[in-house]
Write an enzyme that holds these catalytic residues in place. Structure first.
Site, PDB file in Angstrom:
ATOM      1  N   MET A 274      35.651  51.334  59.250  1.00 44.09           N
ATOM      2  CA  MET A 274      35.915  50.918  57.875  1.00 44.09           C
ATOM      3  C   MET A 274      37.397  50.672  57.605  1.00 44.09           C
ATOM      4  O   MET A 274      37.760  50.307  56.487  1.00 44.09           O
ATOM      5  CB  MET A 274      35.409  52.002  56.908  1.00 44.09           C
ATOM      6  CG  MET A 274      33.917  52.206  56.919  1.00 44.09           C
ATOM      7  SD  MET A 274      32.999  50.722  56.394  1.00 44.09           S
ATOM      8  CE  MET A 274      33.585  50.556  54.706  1.00 44.09           C
ATOM      9  N   ARG A 275      38.255  50.882  58.613  1.00 42.87           N
ATOM     10  CA  ARG A 275      39.682  50.706  58.356  1.00 42.87           C
ATOM     11  C   ARG A 275      39.999  49.266  57.964  1.00 42.87           C
ATOM     12  O   ARG A 275      40.864  49.017  57.124  1.00 42.87           O
ATOM     13  CB  ARG A 275      40.503  51.123  59.573  1.00 42.87           C
ATOM     14  CG  ARG A 275      42.004  51.022  59.337  1.00 42.87           C
ATOM     15  CD  ARG A 275      42.823  51.573  60.484  1.00 42.87           C
ATOM     16  NE  ARG A 275      42.813  53.033  60.485  1.00 42.87           N
ATOM     17  CZ  ARG A 275      42.300  53.788  61.444  1.00 42.87           C
ATOM     18  NH1 ARG A 275      41.750  53.204  62.487  1.00 42.87           N
ATOM     19  NH2 ARG A 275      42.332  55.094  61.369  1.00 42.87           N
ATOM     20  N   ALA A 276      39.300  48.301  58.545  1.00 46.74           N
ATOM     21  CA  ALA A 276      39.570  46.900  58.230  1.00 46.74           C
ATOM     22  C   ALA A 276      39.314  46.616  56.752  1.00 46.74           C
ATOM     23  O   ALA A 276      40.090  45.892  56.102  1.00 46.74           O
ATOM     24  CB  ALA A 276      38.716  45.990  59.103  1.00 46.74           C
TER      25      ALA A 276
END
Length: 673
Positions: A274-276
C-alpha cells in the site's frame, strides 16, 4: 564553504527539478531516486536544493538537531528544557559509498562503557542528516549492510546503535535522495520502494540547450559567487514559493473521487503493498499546493503516478522501469465519475514539468534563446554467412530468444574469502555469525565480550580492582571474528557456435544463463560475459554490477560458425587477470556454458585442454554447464571440467528443484574425480 550552483540556473531536467521541489514542499513524500547517465546534473541539482530548504530551529548545543518545540525525549544529549531554538540552514549530508557502519550510525566507546559505565557516543551521518537531506551518490553501489541500516532508519524515523548490550537511540528523520547510473547495477527492491518518487534524466539532444548548459557552467566555474549573485532574485522567488506551498499544504483537500483514482491506478499496475497509494496521495497533494490550489485534481493524480509508480512496477531485475501512459489514462478514466473526480484523464495535460509549473527559465539573466536506437521490432535481417568456414555450422543464425528462467542451484567459490559483502561464498565479514576473537586492528567495531572478559580477568588484582566493576585496559579488548557471505565476480563464457545452434538448444542455453544472471543479481555479484564462435572470442560485457546489461547482451547474441573453445577460455583468462589487479579481494567464479566441442584451427581439442589447465593452475573456481543433448553423448563437457579443476552440471541439474543433488562447492566433484 564553496558557493553551490543555483537551482534555478539548471537548464532543462524538468522531472528532476519537480521531484526535488515536491519533496521540499512535503518531506512526507519520501524522497526521490534520480536515475540517469553520467554528466546530467544529478548531483548538482541535489546540492543546489539545500539552499532552497527552509531554515530549521534546533536546540542549542544538541548534536542531534532536536526541535525546541518538540524535543526528542530519548535524545542522548537530553533531556532538553523548553526554550528558544537556534535557527540554522537545513543540512545536506552526503553518504559515501565506502562508508563504514560506524560512520553512518555513530560509534560507542566500548572501553569507557565497560570500565566506567559511560555511554560515550559519537554521532554518525544519520544524526547529522536529521531534519535535513541525506544524499547518497551512486546509491546502487552501497554495501548491503549500509542499505539495511538505511532501511531501518527510514522505516522507524530513528537510529539504534547497539554494542554488546549497550545501546543508544536517536531520532533520524531525513529526506532521502539517491542518484544512480543504471548501467552500474540496480537497487535492491526493498530500498527501491523506500524512495517516494523516481525520475529519469538524460542529456538533452537539443543543440541550443546543450550550448546553454556549457555557457552557464563555464560562467559558474570562472566566478561562482558572481554567477550565484546573478541568480539570487530567482532563487529567492523560488524559496518564497516553497514556503507558500508548505503553508497551503495542510489545507489541501483530497476528495473521495481522487482517492478512488489513486487506488484504481495502483491496482491497475499491480504494485505491491500500500505504500504506492500513500505516496501517490501525498505527491498529488504536494502538486496541488505547489500549483497554489486548495484541491487535488485528476491531473495531479496522473502527474503523481508518473513520478511514484515507475520504480514500483518492476516485476524482476530485467524489467525496465517505466509506465504505460495509455494504460494510466484508461485507469484514471475508469475510476472517474465521483463528485471529486474532476481530472480529465490526463490526455494532453502538462508533463512531469507541470503541476503548476517550474520556475521559468526564460527570464533568467543567462536564459537561452530556445526554440536511442530503436533496435528491435523491425524485420529481422537474413542470415549472413559465418566466419567459421564452410559446412552446416558455418552460417550465422538469427538471435534466439531465451526460454523461461528458473531458480538455480547454489554455486559458490570454495574456501574463505574477504571480498565485498554479498550472498554467495563464505567470507570474513563485519556481519554474520561469530566464529572467534582476535586483537583489534585499528578502531574496535565488534566487541567479543566473553574474550575481552577472559583477557582482563587475570589482571584485576594487579590493577587494584575494588568493588564490582571490571578494570579493562585497551590491550584486553577483543574484536569478534565473524563469518558471512561475499559477492563474487561471475564470468560467463558462453558457446555461441553452430554446434549449439544447430540442435536448437540456444533458447534453453540462454534461459539457463539468464537464470544464473538472476541468481547473480540476488547475490550481489559482479558479472561479465565472454562469447566464442567462428574464429575467435570477444568480451561481450566487461565485468560490471549491471546484470541488466548482461541480460541485454545475451538476448541479442547471434550464433553460428565453428567452436573456438580455447579462444573463449583464453579471453576469459585475460579478463580475470585484469580484474585481479583491479579488485584483488573479489574472488572469481568461471561459468562455462558449452557442449564441450572444439573445432577450428590446429589441434583444437588439445589447445582447449591446455587453456583449461591454465585456469586450474591459478586456482580459479569453475563450473561447466553441459549443454549436450541426445541419446549418444560424448562427455566432452565433463572432460573440460576436469581440465579446469571444476565440475560439470547438466542443464537439468542446474535447476534448484532438480533431484540430481545440490552443487555446493564447484570444485568438490573435480577433486573427487
Amino acid at each position: 564553504m564553496s558557493t553551490p550552483y543555483p537551482f534555478t540556473a539548471i537548464v532543462g531536467q524538468d522531472d528532476l527539478r519537480l521531484g526535488l521541489l515536491l519533496n521540499a514542499v512535503s518531506p512526507a513524500v519520501g524522497g526521490v531516486l534520480v536515475r540517469g547517465e553520467k554528466g546530467t546534473a544529478k548531483s548538482t541539482a541535489v546540492r543546489a536544493l539545500a539552499a532552497l530548504m527552509p531554515r530549521v530551529s534546533v536546540v542549542a548545543g544538541c548534536r542531534f538537531s532536536c526541535d525546541p518545540a518538540a524535543p526528542d525525549p530519548a535524545c542522548p544529549d537530553g533531556p532538553h528544557e523548553n526554550g528558544p531554538g537556534v535557527p540554522r540552514a537545513a543540512r545536506t549530508v552526503e553518504l559515501p559509498v565506502g562508508a563504514s557502519e560506524d560512520r553512518l550510525v555513530g560509534a560507542l566507546d566500548i572501553e569507557r562503557a565497560l570500565s566506567e559505565g559511560v555511554k560515550a557516543f559519537e554521532p554518525g551521518l544519520l544524526a547529522d542528516a536529521h531534519r535535513g537531506i541525506l544524499y547518497v551518490d551512486e546509491v546502487n553501489l552501497l554495501h548491503d549492510h549500509l542499505v539495511d541500516l538505511l532501511l531501518d532508519a527510514a522505516a522507524m524515523g530513528a537510529s539504534y546503535v547497539e554494542r554488546e548490550g549497550v545501546s543508544v537511540r536517536h531520532a533520524a528523520r531525513f529526506l532521502l535522495v539517491g542518484t544512480m547510473n543504471p548501467e552500474e547495477g540496480e537497487l535492491r527492491p526493498q530500498l527501491l520502494d523506500r524512495f517516494g518518487l523516481t525520475v529519469e534524466v538524460a542529456a538533452s539532444r537539443d543543440t541550443g540547450e546543450r550550448v546553454e548548459v556549457v555557457r552557464r557552467r563555464l560562467a559558474y566555474d570562472d566566478d561562482p559567487a558572481g554567477f550565484a549573485a546573478r541568480w539570487a532574485e530567482e532563487e529567492e522567488a523560488l524559496r518564497e514559493r516553497i514556503a507558500a506551498a508548505r503553508l497551503l499544504l495542510p489545507g489541501v483537500v483530497l476528495g473521495d473521487g481522487v482517492l478512488r483514482q489513486i487506488a484504481a491506478t495502483c491496482a491497475a499496475f499491480e504494485v505491491d503493498g500500500m505504500r504506492a497509494d500513500i505516496v501517490m496521495a501525498r505527491t498529488a497533494t504536494a502538486l496541488a499546493a505547489w500549483a497554489g490550489r486548495a484541491e487535488v485534481t485528476g491531473e495531479d493524480v496522473r502527474q503523481a503516478a508518473l513520478l511514484a509508480l515507475p520504480h514500483r512496477r518492476r516485476r524482476n531485475p530485467f524489467d525496465a522501469p517505466g509506465l504505460d501512459e495509455e494504460k494510466l489514462d484508461d485507469a484514471l478514466r475508469d475510476a472517474e465519475g465521483g463528485p471529486d473526480g474532476d481530472g480529465d484523464g490526463g490526455g494532453d495535460g502538462p508533463g512531469p514539468g507541470g503541476g503548476g509549473g517550474l520556475p521559468s527559465q526564460g527570464g533568467g539573466p543567462d536564459a537561452p534563446d530556445r526554440g536511442e536506437d530503436a533496435g528491435g521490432d523491425g524485420p529481422e535481417p537474413a542470415p549472413a554467412a559465418g566466419s567459421g568456414g564452410a559446412g552446416g555450422a558455418g552460417a550465422e543464425q538469427r538471435p534466439v530468444g531465451a526460454s523461461e528462467p528458473f531458480r538455480t542451484r547454489m554455486l559458490s567459490v570454495p574456501g574463505l574469502g574477504e571480498g565485498a559483502a554479498g550472498r554467495r561464498s563464505r567470507a570474513r565479514t563485519e556481519h554474520g555469525r561469530t566464529t572467534g576473537a582476535r586483537r583489534p586492528e585499528g578502531a574496535l567495531t565488534k566487541l567479543h565480550l566473553a574474550a575481552t572478559v577472559r583477557a582482563a580477568a587475570p589482571h584485576q588484582r594487579a590493577r587494584g580492582r575494588s568493588g564490582r566493576g571490571l578494570v579493562v585496559r585497551r590491550d584486553d579488548l577483543r574484536q569478534a571474528a565473524r563469518e558471512g557471505r561475499e559477492g563474487n565476480l561471475v564470468l560467463f563464457v558462453v558457446d555461441a557456435s553452430g554446434s549449439m545452434a544447430a540442435r536448437r538448444r540456444m533458447g534453453a542455453v540462454k534461459g539457463a544463463v539468464l537464470s544464473l544472471l538472476l541468481d547473480a543479481y540476488q547475490r550481489r555479484d559482479k558479472v561479465g560475459l565472454v562469447t566464442f564462435r567462428g574464429t575467435g572470442a570477444e568480451v561481450a560485457l566487461p565485468p560490471t554490477s549491471s546484470v541488466d546489461a548482461a541480460a541485454a547482451r545475451l538476448e541479442s547474441l547471434p550464433t553460428g560458425g565453428r567452436t573456438p573453445l580455447a579462444a573463449g577460455l583464453l579471453r576469459a583468462h585475460d579478463v580475470l587477470r585484469v580484474e585481479r589487479l583491479r579488485d584483488p579481494s573479489r574472488r572469481p567464479l568461471l561459468v562455462v556454458v558449452t557442449d564441450g566441442r572444439a573445432t577450428g584451427g590446429p589441434e583444437p581439442v588439445a589447445l582447449a585442454a591446455r587453456a583449461g589447465r591454465l585456469h586450474a593452475a591459478e586456482g580459479t573456481a569453475s563450473v561447466v554447464v553441459d549443454c549436450e543433448t541426445g541419446v549418444v553423448r560424448l562427455g566432452l563437457a565433463a572432460q573440460l571440467a576436469r581440465d579446469l579443476g571444476g565440475t560439470a552440471v547438466t542443464l537439468d541439474e542446474l535447476r534448484a528443484d532438480s533431484i540430481a543433488g545440490l552443487v555446493k562447492d564447484v570444485t568438490a566433484a573435480g577433486r573427487a574425480a
